[in-house]
Design an enzyme around this catalytic site. Structure first.
Site, mmCIF file in Angstrom:
data_model
loop_
_atom_site.group_PDB
_atom_site.id
_atom_site.type_symbol
_atom_site.label_atom_id
_atom_site.label_comp_id
_atom_site.label_asym_id
_atom_site.label_seq_id
_atom_site.Cartn_x
_atom_site.Cartn_y
_atom_site.Cartn_z
ATOM 1 N N THR A 123 -72.162 -59.916 69.011
ATOM 2 C CA THR A 123 -71.126 -60.915 68.157
ATOM 3 C C THR A 123 -69.787 -59.745 67.139
ATOM 4 O OG1 THR A 123 -72.658 -61.745 66.769
ATOM 5 C CG2 THR A 123 -72.066 -63.159 68.678
ATOM 6 N N VAL A 183 -83.124 -60.054 64.969
ATOM 7 C CA VAL A 183 -84.333 -58.869 64.966
ATOM 8 C C VAL A 183 -85.516 -58.691 64.143
ATOM 9 C CG1 VAL A 183 -82.636 -57.474 66.214
ATOM 10 C CG2 VAL A 183 -82.611 -57.271 63.990
ATOM 11 N N ASP A 223 -72.364 -40.164 69.638
ATOM 12 C CA ASP A 223 -71.175 -39.691 68.700
ATOM 13 C C ASP A 223 -70.182 -39.810 69.123
ATOM 14 O OD1 ASP A 223 -69.246 -38.216 67.552
ATOM 15 O OD2 ASP A 223 -70.787 -36.848 67.233
ATOM 16 N N HIS A 224 -69.212 -40.596 69.409
ATOM 17 C CA HIS A 224 -67.897 -41.438 70.284
ATOM 18 C C HIS A 224 -67.169 -39.985 70.342
ATOM 19 C CE1 HIS A 224 -65.714 -41.827 66.626
ATOM 20 N NE2 HIS A 224 -64.738 -41.772 66.903
ATOM 21 N N ASP A 271 -69.902 -38.940 56.594
ATOM 22 C CA ASP A 271 -68.466 -39.195 57.682
ATOM 23 C C ASP A 271 -68.070 -38.722 59.072
ATOM 24 O OD1 ASP A 271 -67.459 -42.078 58.925
ATOM 25 O OD2 ASP A 271 -65.591 -41.886 57.987
ATOM 26 N N HIS A 315 -70.033 -35.340 63.656
ATOM 27 C CA HIS A 315 -68.214 -35.037 64.570
ATOM 28 C C HIS A 315 -68.070 -33.470 64.643
ATOM 29 C CE1 HIS A 315 -68.850 -39.070 64.740
ATOM 30 N NE2 HIS A 315 -67.207 -39.456 64.290
ATOM 31 N N LYS A 346 -58.379 -38.291 54.766
ATOM 32 C CA LYS A 346 -57.475 -39.063 55.198
ATOM 33 C C LYS A 346 -56.683 -39.237 54.297
ATOM 34 C CE LYS A 346 -61.866 -42.642 55.661
ATOM 35 N NZ LYS A 346 -61.282 -42.996 57.174
#
Ligand code: NAP
Length: 483
Positions: free
Chosen positions: A6, A78, A170-171, A228, A233, A329
């Site tokens: 969810t 869980v 790792d998208h 991050d 990445h 950023k």
């Protein structure tokens, strides 16, 4: 089985990705999803949540509802061992109903502190199938916050799953142009033959974001750009750029070469880390808040929102050729690109004294990863004016917007890979471990040195020190803002 069914990731990314696989026939009759979380909902309500998350994905209501009919919900905490019995019963029931042959994927889309406990309980509560089907565990990021915590997590996972059963997401590895790095390198003699320190002067990797921390301040302030973005990445991209040619295009061979590359990355001592890495934190301008004024960020936060660094490989291929990386950023724009800067010809025969000719430029291969997908190659050519003058011209291939739109999104590719059992586009433990060992050294130095923050303005390309990092080596970033 989807833990965290969810949550934000499941509804924003995972259900749309699975729908695409369904539309294309990659999954059809023989699949079922058991969604779990502490929500007290039934199958019908869960299917509504799934369908709602797909409202923008397809106008084919019949197909969406057929797809959603494969989803079942089990209310489950869980951390409560006794709850796993329901999950076991449901998976056995659905295994029969959909003829799944005991094949199971356990996707943990939950906060990282749950990864270990879920893996352990799956094993001890006998959720792993033992009738010849596969058991695969998918883990979201972040994988630890330093080497020690990552190792502890890995030990917990390894107690229940073999390394080849663990898929660490790792998208970035699911992005079209990241996957294209291997095609560009190993599919083209003109690049691979020159892909070394004799012909490449330096390689630059930029992952720029134009937004600030938005709603992620709580998480981000504990992490920072180094953990991050760099540890995962950027280190993955760098390893694809630096690795030797794998024996074959298959996950075990590719991982082996990526690990070898990462192991030859120089882990810096204190002096090297201070010299070769710079950090930044964005200030404010106009209506744009400074980082320390963002909701949820401590007013005295020293978390970096920008990192730039120089990476050195101590191996035959790359010795003397630095890899520069940067990410941050609130930068000028949102894009990811790789610039491969070749060495200039040793002799410039076109630069006659008083001829007005400009010196030859370095050839640059740019791989556009996002938002544009494609690449360009800057070469020197004669211009068409009277006399003999050279000028840089660009050979460029960019996917058109239709093709870019049709390109499978990272989660679609990655879930498909999990179903096929192909670990190529996932981070293996030795890769993760090497990346943490490198990053931990930078972190250690930064934790004892007080930064001068904020030090860059929104809409720039980071602090001046990021430009100075290259200027010291008589180089500059290929992508820079037009002043
Ligand atoms: P989220 O929105 O907070 O969702 C967490 C899910 O876990 C919810 O379904 C929650 O439902 C469930 N949950 C929490 N405690 C539970 C418990 N004790 N037992 C069972 N279920 C429990 O988190 P998310 O943003 O989807 O992120 C999930 C993972 O993906 C994280 O590891 C995150 O770092 C990673 N990730 C997320 C994004 C993103 O865009 N969201 C991007 C990259 C990576 P209940 O509260 O009802 O139990």
């Amino acid at each position: 089985m989807l833990f965290g069914a969810t949550g934000d990731l499941a509804t924003r990314k995972l259900y749309p990705a699975m729908l695409k696989l369904y539309e294309k026939g990659n999954i059809r009759e023989h699949f079922a999803v058991i969604g779990t979380s502490r929500h007290k909902i039934d199958d019908e309500k869960y299917r509504e949540i799934v369908e709602k998350s797909l409202a923008k994905e397809s106008s084919n209501k019949k197909m969406v509802s057929e797809f959603a009919s494969h989803f079942y919900f089990v209310t489950h905490d869980v951390t409560n061992v006794s709850h796993y019995a329901n999950l076991k019963a449901k998976s056995e029931e659905l295994d029969k109903k959909y003829s799944l042959g005991g094949n199971r994927v356990f996707y943990i889309s939950m906060a990282p502190n749950f990864f270990g406990i879920v893996a352990k309980n799956l094993k001890t509560q006998h959720l792993l199938s033992d009738n010849g089907g596969f058991n695969r565990l998918v883990i979201e990021k972040p994988f630890g916050r330093d080497f020690d915590s990552a190792k502890q997590l890995n030990d917990e996972l390894s107690a229940a799953f073999e390394e080849n059963q663990i898929f660490r997401i790792d998208h970035y590895l699911g992005k079209e142009m990241i996957q294209n790095i291997e095609a560009i390198r190993f599919g083209n003699t003109i690049f691979e033959a020159l892909w070394n320190n004799r012909y490449i002067d330096n390689i630059q990797v930029t992952l720029a974001e134009n937004l600030g921390v938005e709603e992620r301040a709580g998480y981000y302030d504990n992490s920072g750009a180094l953990r991050d973005m760099v540890q995962n990445h950027i280190m993955q991209i760098v390893s694809l750029l630096a690795m030797e040619q794998p024996v074959a295009f298959k996950d075990t061979d590719i991982r082996q070469e990526k690990v070898k590359a990462l192991r030859s990355l120089r882990v810096y001592n204190v002096a090297e880390a201070s010299t070769n890495f710079v950090r930044g934190q964005y200030g404010g301008v106009g209506n744009s808040k400074e980082y320390r004024q963002e909701d949820g960020v401590p007013k005295d936060s020293n978390t970096e929102t920008f990192v730039a660094g120089k990476l050195l490989f101590d191996n035959y291929r790359w010795s003397g050729t630095p890899f520069y990386i940067r990410t941050g950023k609130k930068l000028a724009d949102k894009f990811t690109r790789v610039d491969v800067v070749f060495k200039k010809p040793l002799v410039d025969i076109f630069s006659f004294p008083q001829s007005g000719s400009t010196p030859l430029n370095a050839n640059v291969l740019t791989i556009f990863i996002e938002p544009n997908q494609g690449f360009s190659l800057m070469v020197n050519a004669k211009n068409s004016e009277q006399g003999f003058h050279t000028e840089p011209v660009n050979l460029q291939f960019l996917e058109d917007s239709k093709r870019t739109k049709e390109t499978p999104q990272p989660y679609e590719r990655l879930i498909h890979d999990v179903l096929k059992g192909d670990g190529t586009n996932f981070a293996s433990w030795p890769e993760v471990a090497s990346a943490w060992k490198f990053v931990d050294q930078i972190r250690r130095v930064w934790d004892i040195q007080q930064p001068m923050f904020p030090n860059y303005i929104p809409g720039s390309m980071g602090p001046v020190s990021a430009d100075e990092l290259l200027a010291r080596d008589h180089r500059e970033w290929v992508y820079k803002l037009n002043k």
